[in-house]
Design a protein around this motif. Structure first.
Motif, mmCIF file in Angstrom:
data_model
loop_
_atom_site.group_PDB
_atom_site.id
_atom_site.type_symbol
_atom_site.label_atom_id
_atom_site.label_comp_id
_atom_site.label_asym_id
_atom_site.label_seq_id
_atom_site.Cartn_x
_atom_site.Cartn_y
_atom_site.Cartn_z
ATOM 1 N N ILE A 91 0.870 -1.263 0.045
ATOM 2 C CA ILE A 91 -0.055 0.021 0.222
ATOM 3 C C ILE A 91 0.966 1.337 -0.069
ATOM 4 N N ILE A 92 0.847 2.132 -1.257
ATOM 5 C CA ILE A 92 1.648 3.137 -1.018
ATOM 6 C C ILE A 92 0.690 4.470 -0.727
ATOM 7 N N GLU A 93 1.133 5.229 0.143
ATOM 8 C CA GLU A 93 0.529 6.183 0.516
ATOM 9 C C GLU A 93 1.391 7.589 0.055
ATOM 10 N N TYR A 94 0.650 8.460 -0.697
ATOM 11 C CA TYR A 94 1.498 9.539 -1.180
ATOM 12 C C TYR A 94 0.542 10.927 -1.085
ATOM 13 N N GLY A 95 -0.262 10.761 -0.081
ATOM 14 C CA GLY A 95 -0.716 12.190 0.063
ATOM 15 C C GLY A 95 -1.481 11.918 1.461
ATOM 16 N N ALA A 96 -2.155 13.083 2.098
ATOM 17 C CA ALA A 96 -2.999 13.020 3.338
ATOM 18 C C ALA A 96 -4.249 13.988 2.986
ATOM 19 N N LEU A 97 -5.098 13.601 2.053
ATOM 20 C CA LEU A 97 -6.324 14.251 1.818
ATOM 21 C C LEU A 97 -7.205 14.250 2.943
ATOM 22 N N SER A 98 -7.219 13.179 3.433
ATOM 23 C CA SER A 98 -8.335 12.977 4.647
ATOM 24 C C SER A 98 -7.888 13.842 5.857
ATOM 25 N N SER A 99 -8.903 14.682 6.412
ATOM 26 C CA SER A 99 -8.324 15.430 7.558
ATOM 27 C C SER A 99 -8.545 14.570 8.769
ATOM 28 N N GLU A 100 -8.911 13.307 8.723
ATOM 29 C CA GLU A 100 -9.141 12.530 9.821
ATOM 30 C C GLU A 100 -7.844 11.556 10.091
ATOM 31 N N PRO A 101 -7.657 11.106 11.399
ATOM 32 C CA PRO A 101 -6.459 10.329 11.762
ATOM 33 C C PRO A 101 -6.329 9.127 10.954
ATOM 34 N N SER A 102 -5.143 8.662 10.482
ATOM 35 C CA SER A 102 -4.933 7.588 9.650
ATOM 36 C C SER A 102 -4.374 6.290 10.777
ATOM 37 N N PRO A 103 -5.376 5.515 11.300
ATOM 38 C CA PRO A 103 -4.892 4.406 12.115
ATOM 39 C C PRO A 103 -4.119 3.004 11.324
ATOM 40 N N PHE A 104 -3.202 2.664 12.044
ATOM 41 C CA PHE A 104 -2.352 1.693 11.419
ATOM 42 C C PHE A 104 -3.059 0.355 11.808
ATOM 43 N N PRO A 105 -3.275 -0.407 10.416
ATOM 44 C CA PRO A 105 -4.177 -1.619 10.614
ATOM 45 C C PRO A 105 -3.215 -2.804 10.910
ATOM 46 N N LEU A 106 -2.700 -2.868 12.155
ATOM 47 C CA LEU A 106 -1.560 -3.686 12.597
ATOM 48 C C LEU A 106 -1.985 -5.072 12.300
ATOM 49 N N PHE A 107 -3.112 -5.711 12.596
ATOM 50 C CA PHE A 107 -3.202 -7.110 12.588
ATOM 51 C C PHE A 107 -3.499 -7.790 10.996
ATOM 52 N N THR A 108 -4.098 -6.804 10.239
ATOM 53 C CA THR A 108 -4.165 -6.951 8.883
ATOM 54 C C THR A 108 -2.777 -7.106 8.220
ATOM 55 N N VAL A 109 -2.146 -5.926 8.717
ATOM 56 C CA VAL A 109 -0.533 -5.839 8.071
ATOM 57 C C VAL A 109 0.158 -7.157 8.417
ATOM 58 N N LEU A 110 -0.038 -7.496 9.871
ATOM 59 C CA LEU A 110 0.808 -8.591 10.134
ATOM 60 C C LEU A 110 0.402 -10.026 9.606
ATOM 61 N N GLY A 111 -1.033 -10.065 9.612
ATOM 62 C CA GLY A 111 -1.543 -11.472 8.922
ATOM 63 C C GLY A 111 -1.447 -11.777 7.555
ATOM 64 N N LYS A 112 -1.247 -10.337 6.944
ATOM 65 C CA LYS A 112 -0.955 -10.604 5.345
ATOM 66 C C LYS A 112 0.492 -10.147 5.029
ATOM 67 N N SER A 113 1.320 -9.930 5.968
ATOM 68 C CA SER A 113 2.753 -9.761 5.513
ATOM 69 C C SER A 113 2.561 -8.504 4.490
ATOM 70 N N LEU A 114 1.893 -7.527 4.713
ATOM 71 C CA LEU A 114 1.689 -6.296 3.936
ATOM 72 C C LEU A 114 3.070 -5.293 4.096
ATOM 73 N N THR A 115 3.418 -4.400 3.052
ATOM 74 C CA THR A 115 4.169 -3.487 3.182
ATOM 75 C C THR A 115 3.170 -2.088 3.323
ATOM 76 N N LEU A 116 3.263 -1.344 4.129
ATOM 77 C CA LEU A 116 2.638 0.270 4.227
ATOM 78 C C LEU A 116 3.885 1.349 3.803
ATOM 79 N N ARG A 117 3.867 1.650 2.984
ATOM 80 C CA ARG A 117 4.876 2.720 2.380
ATOM 81 C C ARG A 117 4.491 4.114 1.985
ATOM 82 N N GLY A 118 5.116 4.935 2.772
ATOM 83 C CA GLY A 118 5.142 6.624 2.599
ATOM 84 C C GLY A 118 5.909 6.840 1.275
ATOM 85 N N TYR A 119 5.428 7.915 0.300
ATOM 86 C CA TYR A 119 6.236 8.082 -0.710
ATOM 87 C C TYR A 119 5.839 9.645 -1.274
#
Length: 333
Positions: A240-268
């Protein structure tokens, strides 16, 4: 004297003012261009409101993109001559080299002789969108033929660029938009599928499209609580590549989904490309070739006159455009 857009305090579009300033001379590694067109970016709206990575020092200029003709060159510049038609890759500072002006001094290293099949209006909106999408999808995500890529805010200029680049490499672009009004346009622009987020459940729709596997790549400029859904829609080992912050709401880190799927959450950020000489050269070559052969083609949503810069920013913030907003300049009598 030359006309320049500046703002003296943070705020809405109404804080923008057109002011007369002395014509600046380029430094040794700089070029002054006579600006013919300016490409608008959401980053400039955020900067004007005090919500951007770079703070303003008032009174502040702004602007990342422009196209025009070389008017003067610094002593150390060898690659450009007076009269050359050029377009600008966004430089490091949105304020120091602000392009909202009749004449702008910019770093020569960020100028490009764009392909001849582009007019200056198109060229003014090329580099932010295409280099941003290219750097994220290819060097970072290694997007390849057959990969599903989920593109949110798909009707933005960067979103449309991502659709075109995905098709160029044989990937399968899935566009996300809020309402039905842009579905047909996104399909015509090359999206393989379109998800209407206000009417469809994103995770279920992605599962249906990908036969339950999920997408390998997500390209998202929004952030906010929607990151949790994006993680659910991503396949095991995806990115998952995050290249902006258009939402004004907080961005919670989906820890268990990231762990369970071995995902990469990448700022760019685009500057990752611009600050790496090899990547920068490769990105410019890819985009230039795509523009020349027609596989990449900038979409202009609407043009505004320079005098209507406040209205142009209001339109930008409304978020209803399909493609790039361009501001045009004509010589004064």
């Amino acid at each position: 004297m030359t006309r320049v857009v500046r703002f003296h305090e943070y705020g809405g579009p109404e804080v923008l003012r057109i002011e007369e300033l002395p014509v600046a001379q380029p430094g040794p590694d700089e070029v002054r261009i006579r600006v013919r067109a300016i490409g608008l970016n959401r980053a400039e709206s955020m900067f004007r409101r005090g919500q951007y990575l770079e703070p303003a020092e008032f009174p502040s200029r702004l602007g990342y993109e422009a196209a025009g003709h070389v008017e003067a060159v610094g002593d150390a510049v060898r690659d450009f001559r007076v009269g050359d038609a050029v377009s600008l890759v966004p430089p490091a500072s949105i304020a120091r080299w602000g392009t909202y002006a009749e004449q702008a001094v910019v770093p020569a290293a960020m100028l490009v002789r764009h392909p001849d099949n582009l007019d200056l209006h198109q060229a003014a909106g090329v580099w932010m969108q295409y280099l941003t999408a290219w750097g994220a999808l290819l060097p970072v995500a290694n997007l390849a033929a057959g990969d599903h890529v989920l593109i949110t805010a798909a009707s933005s200029s960067v979103g449309l660029a991502a659709i075109q680049i995905a098709n160029h490499v044989g990937a399968i672009p899935i566009a996300v938009t809020r309402g039905e009004d842009k579905v047909s346009k996104l399909l015509a622009a090359g999206a393989a599928q379109v998800i209407v987020s206000d009417q469809e459940e994103l995770v279920a729709r992605v599962a249906q499209i990908t036969a339950g596997q999920g997408v390998r790549v997500v390209f998202d400029p929004i952030g906010g609580p929607g990151i949790a859904q994006l993680a659910e829609a991503t396949r095991r080992g995806g990115i998952i590549i995050e290249y902006g912050a258009l939402s004004s709401e907080p961005s919670p880190f989906p820890l268990f989904t990231v762990l369970g799927k071995s995902l990469t959450l990448r700022g760019y950020l685009l500057h990752e490309v611009v600050n790496d000489a090899e990547l920068f050269a490769a990105g410019k070559a890819f985009v230039s070739h795509g523009l020349e052969d027609g596989s990449l083609s900038p979409v202009i949503a609407r043009t505004f006159a320079f005098e209507d810069i406040v209205d142009a920013h209001r339109y930008l913030e409304a978020g209803e455009q399909f493609g790039k907003i361009i501001v045009t300049l004509e010589d004064r009598p």
